[in-house]
Design a protein around this motif. Structure first.
Motif, mmCIF file in Angstrom:
data_model
loop_
_atom_site.group_PDB
_atom_site.id
_atom_site.type_symbol
_atom_site.label_atom_id
_atom_site.label_comp_id
_atom_site.label_asym_id
_atom_site.label_seq_id
_atom_site.Cartn_x
_atom_site.Cartn_y
_atom_site.Cartn_z
ATOM 1 N N LEU A 1 57.842 63.245 6.277
ATOM 2 C CA LEU A 1 58.073 62.055 5.756
ATOM 3 C C LEU A 1 59.181 61.484 6.423
ATOM 4 C CD1 LEU A 1 56.895 62.385 1.885
ATOM 5 C CD2 LEU A 1 55.953 60.930 3.569
ATOM 6 N N LEU A 2 60.297 62.472 6.682
ATOM 7 C CA LEU A 2 61.581 62.037 7.037
ATOM 8 C C LEU A 2 61.683 61.080 8.091
ATOM 9 C CD1 LEU A 2 63.606 65.544 6.762
ATOM 10 C CD2 LEU A 2 63.835 63.462 5.242
ATOM 11 N N GLY A 3 62.607 60.189 7.849
ATOM 12 C CA GLY A 3 62.986 59.104 8.837
ATOM 13 C C GLY A 3 62.717 57.804 8.426
ATOM 14 N N ASN A 4 62.896 56.789 9.489
ATOM 15 C CA ASN A 4 62.834 55.292 9.041
ATOM 16 C C ASN A 4 61.493 54.902 9.650
ATOM 17 O OD1 ASN A 4 65.214 54.914 7.803
ATOM 18 N ND2 ASN A 4 65.983 55.142 10.071
ATOM 19 N N TRP A 5 60.549 54.099 9.024
ATOM 20 C CA TRP A 5 59.206 53.819 9.426
ATOM 21 C C TRP A 5 59.133 52.444 9.254
ATOM 22 C CZ3 TRP A 5 55.852 57.621 10.827
ATOM 23 C CH2 TRP A 5 56.224 59.038 10.385
ATOM 24 N N ALA A 6 58.263 51.734 9.989
ATOM 25 C CA ALA A 6 57.991 50.339 9.781
ATOM 26 C C ALA A 6 56.728 49.921 10.374
ATOM 27 C CB ALA A 6 58.886 49.404 10.784
ATOM 28 N N GLN B 1 56.488 45.956 6.483
ATOM 29 C CA GLN B 1 56.934 47.000 5.645
ATOM 30 C C GLN B 1 57.956 47.969 6.466
ATOM 31 O OE1 GLN B 1 54.384 50.038 3.666
ATOM 32 N NE2 GLN B 1 55.842 50.264 2.140
ATOM 33 N N GLU B 2 59.196 48.192 5.611
ATOM 34 C CA GLU B 2 60.221 49.178 6.233
ATOM 35 C C GLU B 2 60.434 50.248 5.093
ATOM 36 O OE1 GLU B 2 63.649 46.655 6.870
ATOM 37 O OE2 GLU B 2 62.914 45.954 8.674
ATOM 38 N N VAL B 3 60.136 51.582 5.581
ATOM 39 C CA VAL B 3 60.305 52.533 4.447
ATOM 40 C C VAL B 3 61.338 53.606 5.069
ATOM 41 C CG1 VAL B 3 59.201 54.550 3.532
ATOM 42 C CG2 VAL B 3 57.888 52.411 3.632
ATOM 43 N N SER B 4 62.045 54.097 4.253
ATOM 44 C CA SER B 4 63.084 55.142 4.935
ATOM 45 C C SER B 4 62.912 56.343 3.891
ATOM 46 C CB SER B 4 64.591 54.856 5.046
ATOM 47 O OG SER B 4 65.122 54.406 3.725
ATOM 48 N N VAL C 1 63.162 54.605 16.210
ATOM 49 C CA VAL C 1 64.020 55.224 16.396
ATOM 50 C C VAL C 1 65.164 54.161 16.568
ATOM 51 C CG1 VAL C 1 64.889 56.399 18.604
ATOM 52 C CG2 VAL C 1 62.542 56.478 18.023
ATOM 53 N N THR C 2 66.422 54.492 15.800
ATOM 54 C CA THR C 2 67.555 53.654 15.752
ATOM 55 C C THR C 2 68.253 53.943 17.168
ATOM 56 O OG1 THR C 2 69.026 55.584 14.577
ATOM 57 C CG2 THR C 2 67.608 53.995 13.380
ATOM 58 N N PRO C 3 69.393 52.898 17.093
ATOM 59 C CA PRO C 3 70.127 53.375 18.555
ATOM 60 C C PRO C 3 71.016 54.304 18.514
ATOM 61 C CG PRO C 3 70.290 50.964 17.591
ATOM 62 C CD PRO C 3 69.505 51.660 16.564
ATOM 63 N N GLU C 4 71.455 54.886 17.254
ATOM 64 C CA GLU C 4 72.081 56.235 17.092
ATOM 65 C C GLU C 4 71.191 57.408 17.525
ATOM 66 O OE1 GLU C 4 71.738 53.862 14.590
ATOM 67 O OE2 GLU C 4 73.794 52.822 14.676
ATOM 68 N N GLU C 5 69.966 57.246 17.082
ATOM 69 C CA GLU C 5 69.065 58.283 17.632
ATOM 70 C C GLU C 5 68.947 58.498 18.899
ATOM 71 O OE1 GLU C 5 66.015 59.061 13.759
ATOM 72 O OE2 GLU C 5 66.154 56.988 14.708
ATOM 73 N N VAL C 6 68.734 57.347 19.636
ATOM 74 C CA VAL C 6 68.727 57.277 21.041
ATOM 75 C C VAL C 6 69.726 57.846 21.762
ATOM 76 C CG1 VAL C 6 68.552 55.712 22.988
ATOM 77 C CG2 VAL C 6 67.087 55.337 21.183
#
Length: 190
Positions: free
Chosen positions: A18-23, A40-43, A166-171
């Motif tokens: 489940l972990l992470g950001n989802w859209a 929807q956005e889920v974190s 995927v966020t810019p920080e994750e990239v």
């Protein structure tokens, strides 16, 4: 691929998918409300303790996929015990607080939940309980929600398919951890 963070509380490993950001997007349809597509956005995040923090925002989409108005906002905390029983405490913007119980499916990333307790403020609409099914299907987070009111028996009202964001920080983190890749990139696959 499901990654398990090194600082994840050991009890939460069964929920790591489940972990992470989802859209993504889905549909909503319930008597008394117009049928609509929604975004929807889920974190799902963690801080090393024995729970996941959950946040979800949804909004109505027009025919072109543009946001038109907020729909639901909810947040809560998810736990799982050694017997794979899941408990969730959730609050929504409309004045509803819920306690959900369920369990992880055997040998697959899927959770069935049902409300055990519902508390409502005077401003909230009629609501007496629900069920939800969450699953990790081919890398996507998919879910369907059912709800009931004193006037409407339990029935599906929302479902969505969400992609991992995927966020810019994750990239940037991925770029720092690439190691020595070949200049042409082709040799990497040989």
């Amino acid at each position: 691929m499901i990654e398990i963070p090194s600082d994840l509380h050991p009890d939460l490993v069964p929920l790591a998918w489940l972990l992470g950001n989802w859209a993504g997007a889905g549909v909503t349809d319930f008597p008394g409300s117009p049928k609509a597509n929604f975004g929807q956005e889920v974190s799902f995040t963690h801080d090393g303790r024995d729970f996941l923090e959950y946040r979800s925002r949804t909004w109505i989409l027009d025919a072109e996929g543009n946001k038109t108005e907020p729909l639901e906002t909810e947040s809560g905390f998810w736990r799982v015990d050694k017997e794979r029983k899941v408990e969730v405490v959730m609050v929504r913007q409309d004045g509803v607080v819920e306690v959900w119980y369920g369990e992880l499916a055997d040998k697959k990333p899927q959770i069935d939940l049902a409300t055990d307790a519902v508390a409502r403020t005077a401003a909230s609409g009629p609501y007496s309980g629900g069920k939800r099914l969450y699953g990790y299907v081919k890398g996507d987070l998919m879910w369907v929600g059912e709800k009931q009111t004193p006037e409407v028996p339990l029935r599906p009202y929302m479902s969505a398919q969400l992609k991992k964001v995927v966020t810019p920080e994750e990239v940037a983190d991925m770029a720092r951890n690439l190691g020595d890749l070949p200049d042409d990139g082709i040799a990497f696959f040989k």
